[in-house]
Write an enzyme that holds these catalytic residues in place. Structure first.
Site, PDB file in Angstrom:
ATOM      1  N   LEU A 104       0.820  -1.207   0.000  1.00 40.50           N
ATOM      2  CA  LEU A 104       0.000   0.000   0.000  1.00 40.50           C
ATOM      3  C   LEU A 104       0.853   1.256   0.000  1.00 40.50           C
ATOM      4  O   LEU A 104       0.499   2.257  -0.611  1.00 40.50           O
ATOM      5  CB  LEU A 104      -0.935   0.013   1.211  1.00 40.50           C
ATOM      6  CG  LEU A 104      -2.011  -1.064   1.250  1.00 40.50           C
ATOM      7  CD1 LEU A 104      -2.764  -1.021   2.575  1.00 40.50           C
ATOM      8  CD2 LEU A 104      -2.976  -0.891   0.087  1.00 40.50           C
ATOM      9  N   GLY A 105       1.976   1.228   0.707  1.00 42.55           N
ATOM     10  CA  GLY A 105       2.809   2.420   0.774  1.00 42.55           C
ATOM     11  C   GLY A 105       4.084   2.163   1.535  1.00 42.55           C
ATOM     12  O   GLY A 105       4.268   1.116   2.160  1.00 42.55           O
ATOM     13  N   ALA A 108       9.279   6.599   5.959  1.00 44.46           N
ATOM     14  CA  ALA A 108      10.454   6.499   6.811  1.00 44.46           C
ATOM     15  C   ALA A 108      10.233   5.502   7.951  1.00 44.46           C
ATOM     16  O   ALA A 108      11.170   4.878   8.433  1.00 44.46           O
ATOM     17  CB  ALA A 108      10.802   7.870   7.377  1.00 44.46           C
ATOM     18  N   PHE A 109       8.972   5.336   8.383  1.00 50.18           N
ATOM     19  CA  PHE A 109       8.662   4.441   9.498  1.00 50.18           C
ATOM     20  C   PHE A 109       8.764   2.974   9.104  1.00 50.18           C
ATOM     21  O   PHE A 109       8.972   2.105   9.937  1.00 50.18           O
ATOM     22  CB  PHE A 109       7.236   4.709   9.998  1.00 50.18           C
ATOM     23  CG  PHE A 109       6.179   4.305   8.999  1.00 50.18           C
ATOM     24  CD1 PHE A 109       5.641   3.025   9.006  1.00 50.18           C
ATOM     25  CD2 PHE A 109       5.756   5.198   8.038  1.00 50.18           C
ATOM     26  CE1 PHE A 109       4.684   2.649   8.066  1.00 50.18           C
ATOM     27  CE2 PHE A 109       4.796   4.836   7.106  1.00 50.18           C
ATOM     28  CZ  PHE A 109       4.268   3.566   7.112  1.00 50.18           C
ATOM     29  N   GLY A 110       8.570   2.657   7.816  1.00 54.31           N
ATOM     30  CA  GLY A 110       8.497   1.279   7.363  1.00 54.31           C
ATOM     31  C   GLY A 110       7.572   1.168   6.170  1.00 54.31           C
ATOM     32  O   GLY A 110       7.541   2.071   5.326  1.00 54.31           O
ATOM     33  N   LYS A 111       6.822   0.089   6.109  1.00 55.62           N
ATOM     34  CA  LYS A 111       5.916  -0.130   4.984  1.00 55.62           C
ATOM     35  C   LYS A 111       4.524  -0.493   5.470  1.00 55.62           C
ATOM     36  O   LYS A 111       4.349  -0.979   6.591  1.00 55.62           O
ATOM     37  CB  LYS A 111       6.457  -1.244   4.086  1.00 55.62           C
ATOM     38  CG  LYS A 111       7.780  -0.896   3.421  1.00 55.62           C
ATOM     39  CD  LYS A 111       8.172  -1.946   2.410  1.00 55.62           C
ATOM     40  CE  LYS A 111       9.450  -1.507   1.687  1.00 55.62           C
ATOM     41  NZ  LYS A 111       9.829  -2.448   0.618  1.00 55.62           N
ATOM     42  N   VAL A 112       3.550  -0.264   4.602  1.00 59.13           N
ATOM     43  CA  VAL A 112       2.175  -0.684   4.866  1.00 59.13           C
ATOM     44  C   VAL A 112       1.763  -1.626   3.747  1.00 59.13           C
ATOM     45  O   VAL A 112       1.922  -1.306   2.559  1.00 59.13           O
ATOM     46  CB  VAL A 112       1.211   0.513   4.926  1.00 59.13           C
ATOM     47  CG1 VAL A 112      -0.212   0.031   5.201  1.00 59.13           C
ATOM     48  CG2 VAL A 112       1.644   1.494   6.006  1.00 59.13           C
ATOM     49  N   LYS A 127       0.931  -2.344   9.131  1.00 59.13           N
ATOM     50  CA  LYS A 127       2.079  -1.445   9.143  1.00 59.13           C
ATOM     51  C   LYS A 127       3.275  -2.226   9.673  1.00 59.13           C
ATOM     52  O   LYS A 127       3.275  -2.686  10.811  1.00 59.13           O
ATOM     53  CB  LYS A 127       1.791  -0.238  10.022  1.00 59.13           C
ATOM     54  CG  LYS A 127       2.911   0.782  10.088  1.00 59.13           C
ATOM     55  CD  LYS A 127       2.609   1.881  11.110  1.00 59.13           C
ATOM     56  CE  LYS A 127       1.480   2.757  10.643  1.00 59.13           C
ATOM     57  NZ  LYS A 127       1.239   3.900  11.574  1.00 59.13           N
ATOM     58  N   ASP A 224      -0.876  16.432  14.793  1.00 59.68           N
ATOM     59  CA  ASP A 224      -0.495  16.392  13.371  1.00 59.68           C
ATOM     60  C   ASP A 224      -1.720  16.187  12.488  1.00 59.68           C
ATOM     61  O   ASP A 224      -1.752  15.314  11.620  1.00 59.68           O
ATOM     62  CB  ASP A 224       0.543  15.300  13.108  1.00 59.68           C
ATOM     63  CG  ASP A 224       1.267  15.493  11.780  1.00 59.68           C
ATOM     64  OD1 ASP A 224       1.264  16.637  11.259  1.00 59.68           O
ATOM     65  OD2 ASP A 224       1.837  14.513  11.255  1.00 59.68           O
TER      66      ASP A 224
END
Length: 422
Positions: A104-105, A108-112, A127, A224
């Site tokens: 999905l995406g 910087a945090f990782g992948k989904v 996630k 945010d």
């Protein structure tokens, strides 16, 4: 339709979080940024339960359809794991339950990734956090918040994304969410930045306000809020021809939304770092380093509603002093007592904002920043919307409307008068 572009977490990173990932909106060149519960109505907005979701520092996510992201193929990894990303392939099964079906995406945090939950036969979003300690720490914090919110809103009545599960896979913390549609920003982008109409804004805003109001009642500030962090529950649409714009327009079938990304959410008792929020939605008290509280969320949502109405960002800038100058052009002078209290002394000269040099930025401000009070209102509904936004974009936090109060604003009267669904 729309699931491929769904990303669960886009978060501010540093002073200008959008600078590196997104093209300048002044030029009209836009890159894709990040990646809603049924609207409850009744006579009172005083509901005391709802859900919540988080993301991670530096999460400037892009989707699998962006040029910089490799697409998944069976038996082939999407990305090297040298920087802590999980090296996975389509068909991978995690926790003997979640089968990866698409990317999905990535951020910087990782992948989904989209997965099939083999136990429940549902599609979910997972996630997968990078296996780096700072990201793992934030993921643990996120999980704790999500679990708390799941308890507070055990019947899932409010418009925040639901955490369904979490686990570890080969050293990666994985968080399982319900699968949602496009973000409101991404839908705008794909729809040629045609703005939402007043009725659509009312429907979305009421859900968002109730969700964030719940957070505030439970001593939590999101910090945010922006169109990337508001996702449609379902972004299926029909194509209709727009006679005014002379182009095809995507008409959503539902405007139910959910708030996502609690990576920087703070409880009242926690330490508050001086700078929060993504640049364009950052409140003046944050820029002036005056300290902040839950009212910074109200300011951010005021900016979000204007973006929904205009189809463009209200404060398009990457410079703090220019940002303040734009505020003054749109909202009027910053109160002297706030400028007197700021620790950012270089922003002030003779008790006023230090902005007096003609420049290309100044020219842009005078051309594109229209005073809020002079914006043309076509109807009584638009007048009510602008009145509400004006109450939210109040410089002084002690005069700024709370979301509890905002839910009783006349703009929402049509929704409060509706009978709840049985």
């Amino acid at each position: 339709m729309g699931k491929k572009d769904n990303v669960y977490g886009s978060q501010s990173d540093g002073d200008d979080p959008k600078t590196d990932i997104h093209a300048d909106r002044k030029t009209g060149r836009f890159n894709q940024r990040t990646p809603g519960s049924s609207l409850e109505t009744g006579n009172s907005p005083e509901d005391n339960s709802l859900p919540l979701e988080c993301a991670f520092p530096g999460d400037m996510a892009v989707t699998a359809d962006d040029d910089g992201v490799k697409k998944s193929h069976v038996g082939k990894s999407c990305e090297d794991n040298e920087e802590g990303y999980l090296d996975y392939h389509i068909g991978l099964v995690m926790k003997e339950r979640y089968e990866v079906v698409s990317t999905l995406g990535v951020g910087a945090f990782g992948k989904v990734v989209e997965c099939i939950d083999r136990d429940k036969k549902d599609h979910v979003a997972v996630k997968i956090v990078r296996n780096i300690e700072c990201f793992r720490d934030v993921a643990r914090s996120e999980i704790a918040v999500l679990e708390e919110i799941n308890i507070l809103d055990d019947d899932n009545r409010f418009a925040c994304v639901r955490m369904l599960d979490w686990f570890e896979h080969d050293g990666h913390i994985c968080i399982v969410f319900e699968l949602l549609g496009l973000s409101t920003f991404e839908f705008l982008r794909q729809n040629k930045f045609l703005p939402f109409n007043v009725e659509q804004i009312r429907h979305m805003a009421f859900q968002i306000f109730r969700a964030v109001c719940f957070l505030h009642r439970n001593k939590l500030t999101h910090t945010d809020l922006k169109p990337e962090n508001i996702l449609f529950v379902c972004s299926d649409y029909d194509l209709e021809y727009n006679d005014v714009m002379e182009c095809e327009e995507r008409k959503l079938r539902s405007f139910d939304v959910k708030v996502v990304d609690f990576g920087t959410a703070k409880f009242d008792h926690e330490d508050h770092e001086s700078e929060v929020s993504t640049r364009h939605y950052r409140a003046p008290e944050v820029i002036l380093d005056l300290g902040w509280n839950q009212s910074c969320d109200v300011w951010s949502l005021g900016c979000v509603l204007m973006e929904f109405y205009l189809g463009r960002t209200l404060f398009q800038t990457h410079d703090s002093k220019e940002h303040l100058a734009m505020m003054e052009k749109i909202l009027g002078p910053i109160p002297p007592h706030l400028l007197k209290q700021t620790r950012k002394l270089h922003y002030v000269h003779n008790g006023r904002l230090n902005w007096d040099e003609p420049s290309s930025s100044d020219e842009y401000i005078w051309k594109h920043c229209i005073p809020l009070k002079s914006m043309h209102k076509k109807s009584e509904e638009e007048s009510q919307l602008f009145d509400l936004i004006g109450c939210m974009l109040e410089y002084d936090v002690y005069r700024r409307i709370t979301l509890e109060e905002a839910l009783w604003h006349p703009f929402f009267s049509p929704l409060r008068m509706q009978k709840p669904h049985s």
